[in-house]
Design an enzyme around this catalytic site. Structure first.
Site, PDB file in Angstrom:
ATOM      1  N   LEU A 118       4.225  12.422   0.758  1.00  0.00           N
ATOM      2  CA  LEU A 118       4.905  13.396   1.619  1.00  0.00           C
ATOM      3  C   LEU A 118       3.937  14.485   2.068  1.00  0.00           C
ATOM      4  O   LEU A 118       4.040  15.013   3.183  1.00  0.00           O
ATOM      5  CB  LEU A 118       6.092  14.010   0.863  1.00  0.00           C
ATOM      6  CG  LEU A 118       6.953  14.981   1.663  1.00  0.00           C
ATOM      7  CD1 LEU A 118       7.649  14.280   2.829  1.00  0.00           C
ATOM      8  CD2 LEU A 118       7.986  15.661   0.759  1.00  0.00           C
ATOM      9  N   ALA A 160      -3.974  -7.793  -4.044  1.00  0.00           N
ATOM     10  CA  ALA A 160      -3.258  -6.529  -4.147  1.00  0.00           C
ATOM     11  C   ALA A 160      -4.232  -5.447  -4.581  1.00  0.00           C
ATOM     12  O   ALA A 160      -5.295  -5.740  -5.120  1.00  0.00           O
ATOM     13  CB  ALA A 160      -2.116  -6.656  -5.155  1.00  0.00           C
ATOM     14  N   GLY A 161      -3.853  -4.200  -4.370  1.00  0.00           N
ATOM     15  CA  GLY A 161      -4.718  -3.105  -4.802  1.00  0.00           C
ATOM     16  C   GLY A 161      -3.902  -1.876  -5.134  1.00  0.00           C
ATOM     17  O   GLY A 161      -3.021  -1.483  -4.374  1.00  0.00           O
ATOM     18  N   HIS A 162      -4.150  -1.296  -6.303  1.00  0.00           N
ATOM     19  CA  HIS A 162      -3.479  -0.066  -6.712  1.00  0.00           C
ATOM     20  C   HIS A 162      -4.555   0.975  -6.992  1.00  0.00           C
ATOM     21  O   HIS A 162      -5.525   0.696  -7.687  1.00  0.00           O
ATOM     22  CB  HIS A 162      -2.668  -0.269  -7.992  1.00  0.00           C
ATOM     23  CG  HIS A 162      -1.588  -1.288  -7.877  1.00  0.00           C
ATOM     24  ND1 HIS A 162      -0.810  -1.430  -6.763  1.00  0.00           N
ATOM     25  CD2 HIS A 162      -1.142  -2.215  -8.770  1.00  0.00           C
ATOM     26  CE1 HIS A 162       0.078  -2.399  -6.971  1.00  0.00           C
ATOM     27  NE2 HIS A 162      -0.119  -2.901  -8.169  1.00  0.00           N
ATOM     28  N   LYS A 178       2.341   2.041  -5.211  1.00  0.00           N
ATOM     29  CA  LYS A 178       3.012   1.482  -6.392  1.00  0.00           C
ATOM     30  C   LYS A 178       2.262   1.821  -7.676  1.00  0.00           C
ATOM     31  O   LYS A 178       2.865   2.002  -8.729  1.00  0.00           O
ATOM     32  CB  LYS A 178       3.140  -0.041  -6.242  1.00  0.00           C
ATOM     33  CG  LYS A 178       4.077  -0.466  -5.114  1.00  0.00           C
ATOM     34  CD  LYS A 178       4.204  -1.965  -5.005  1.00  0.00           C
ATOM     35  CE  LYS A 178       2.930  -2.632  -4.501  1.00  0.00           C
ATOM     36  NZ  LYS A 178       2.571  -2.243  -3.128  1.00  0.00           N
ATOM     37  N   GLN A 231       1.683  -6.195  -3.126  1.00  0.00           N
ATOM     38  CA  GLN A 231       2.035  -6.239  -1.703  1.00  0.00           C
ATOM     39  C   GLN A 231       3.354  -5.489  -1.448  1.00  0.00           C
ATOM     40  O   GLN A 231       3.601  -4.483  -2.063  1.00  0.00           O
ATOM     41  CB  GLN A 231       2.093  -7.679  -1.185  1.00  0.00           C
ATOM     42  CG  GLN A 231       0.751  -8.390  -1.125  1.00  0.00           C
ATOM     43  CD  GLN A 231       0.386  -9.039  -2.441  1.00  0.00           C
ATOM     44  OE1 GLN A 231       1.221  -9.567  -3.149  1.00  0.00           O
ATOM     45  NE2 GLN A 231      -0.889  -9.006  -2.775  1.00  0.00           N
ATOM     46  N   ASP A 253       0.822  -1.222   0.000  1.00  0.00           N
ATOM     47  CA  ASP A 253       0.000   0.000   0.000  1.00  0.00           C
ATOM     48  C   ASP A 253       0.851   1.266   0.000  1.00  0.00           C
ATOM     49  O   ASP A 253       0.422   2.302   0.494  1.00  0.00           O
ATOM     50  CB  ASP A 253      -0.963   0.025   1.198  1.00  0.00           C
ATOM     51  CG  ASP A 253      -1.844  -1.197   1.277  1.00  0.00           C
ATOM     52  OD1 ASP A 253      -2.497  -1.497   0.276  1.00  0.00           O
ATOM     53  OD2 ASP A 253      -1.872  -1.856   2.339  1.00  0.00           O
TER      54      ASP A 253
END
Length: 427
Positions: free
Chosen positions: A331, A39-41, A16, A223, A13
């Site tokens: 950031l 997974a998750g994007h 990516k 991941q 997480d």
């Protein structure tokens, strides 16, 4: 050699999808090499937000060929759901390639995953319940179903029978569930064959030929490093290798062809699921990071556990992956804190430890040792260069770079595709 690996350097997480999408317009192939729809994007393009689970992020870049490699486990129903969703939004998905050697997540894999996790109770691993682990277990036990098996009904039936011989014993005698019928599973899987066929290819050959032709190939891990089955916080890990070495086995490309390995770091730390997390926050700061950062799992919908940046695990990720660069994300989420703690070491039984302990017991007992860096209050989301950042934000980035052991070549200052500061080109 124009081959790059892009992977998570924490517990996943890290952003990516944003990093892959940033490069997507400059690369010819984007390859998922492990994991599945656990997974998750999240990728933001203009005012559009896309949540991807199984498909490579490069599918959103028109000139790019997205590839699902042999190391991925594929749930066909999820795959088609994602493809339909993108097609409905005008995204061209016709260039997708899927390895015929990729394993299929069958209905019985999902059932076993869910009932096993419930059976474990307090000892549960925290899986997504999507059948990922049982599918990889079948692969290792040599009773797995591969995509190519859909095109030989006799082989498919034999393999399903072999897999269900043991699983039905487990389901009926241990978990008091009904047995699963072989014919029903075979019929369901065969129903996917025709639609899958245009995508199925010898992706190992395709990718190696592309590299021989000086095409740019980006290998995208799901991941993160600390969830790697061999190098993560076992047993609270995934069932595959998101680390850089997994790109070689999961895509069939030799290590000598990889030129750059890019680690994605969040400017703080999160994880989903069970397991140790030394910098985890249970106070207002943790709640604020979760709220401001939108820390909810793309795939699971679960709130992510939040904590301060952990330089110990960043150094570890640099080492086990051979990282050449970092992409620092989110950031902007740290704007507004007067001081920002950074974990520089652990205290374990009264000892200061500066590297990740190999012992599971020690890591469970690790307490963070913090250094405090001055924060900033200025809005950084419009920054286009490193010099546009406030001095304290610049100093924070420089400190993380020094502690982590590899240069930070890009910084995410917002969720959008254009809200990224590029310090050094990845290509």
């Amino acid at each position: 050699m124009p081959a790059l690996v892009l992977l998570g350097a924490q517990w996943g997480d890290e952003g990516k999808g944003k990093a892959t999408d940033l490069l997507g317009g400059s690369v010819d192939y984007v390859v998922r090499y492990q994991g599945g729809n656990n997974a998750g994007h999240t990728v933001v393009v203009g005012d559009q937000k896309y949540a991807l689970h199984l498909l490579p992020s490069g599918i959103l870049s028109p000139g790019c060929t997205p590839v699902i490699g042999n190391g991925v486990v594929v749930d066909p129903s999820v795959l088609f759901s994602e493809l339909n969703g993108l097609n409905d939004r005008g995204v061209d998905t016709s260039k997708l390639l899927i390895s015929g050697n990729a394993h299929i997540i069958t209905p019985y894999n999902v059932t076993v995953d869910k009932v096993t996790e419930r059976f474990l109770g307090k000892r549960k691993i925290g899986t997504t319940g999507r059948g990922i682990g049982p599918t990889y277990a079948d692969k290792i036990n040599r009773v797995g179903i591969r995509i190519q098996d859909l095109y030989d009904e006799s082989i498919l039936t034999q393999k399903v029978e072999a897999a269900l011989d043991g699983k039905n014993q487990l389901l009926t005698k241990v978990f008091n569930r009904r047995a699963i019928e072989v014919g029903q599973v075979v019929e369901e899987l065969l129903g996917y064959a025709d639609r899958l066929k245009p995508y199925v290819a010898d992706t190992v050959l395709v990718l190696n030929q592309a590299l021989e032709q000086d095409k740019v190939v980006l290998f995208e891990g799901g991941q993160g490093t600390l969830l790697d089955i061999d190098h993560g916080t076992y047993p609270f890990v995934t069932s595959s290798n998101p680390t850089a070495g997994g790109a070689c086995t999961g895509a069939g490309v030799g290590p000598t062809k990889i030129s750059r390995v890019i680690g994605i770091l969040k400017a703080y730390t999160t994880r989903v699921g069970s397991g140790p997390f030394p910098t985890e926050l249970f106070d207002e700061d943790g709640d604020a990071l979760r709220r401001i950062g939108g820390e909810r799992g793309v795939t699971t919908g679960r709130d992510r556990r939040c904590g301060w940046f952990d330089a110990v695990i960043a150094r570890y990720a640099t080492r086990v992956n051979g990282l050449t660069d970092f992409f620092l994300t989110k950031l902007d989420i740290l704007t507004g804190w007067e001081q920002i703690p950074v974990c520089v070491a652990y205290e374990i039984d009264g000892r200061r430890v500066e590297e990740l302990p190999y012992s599971q017991t020690d890591f469970h007992h690790a307490k963070p040792v913090y250094e405090y860096l001055p924060g900033w209050s200025e809005d950084i989301t419009k920054a286009k260069s490193f010099s546009d950042l406030p001095k304290n934000a610049q100093d924070y980035v420089k400190a993380l770079e020094e502690m982590s052991g590899a240069p930070i070549s890009a910084i995410g200052v917002g969720p959008g595709r254009d809200e990224t500061i590029e310090i050094n080109s990845f290509l």
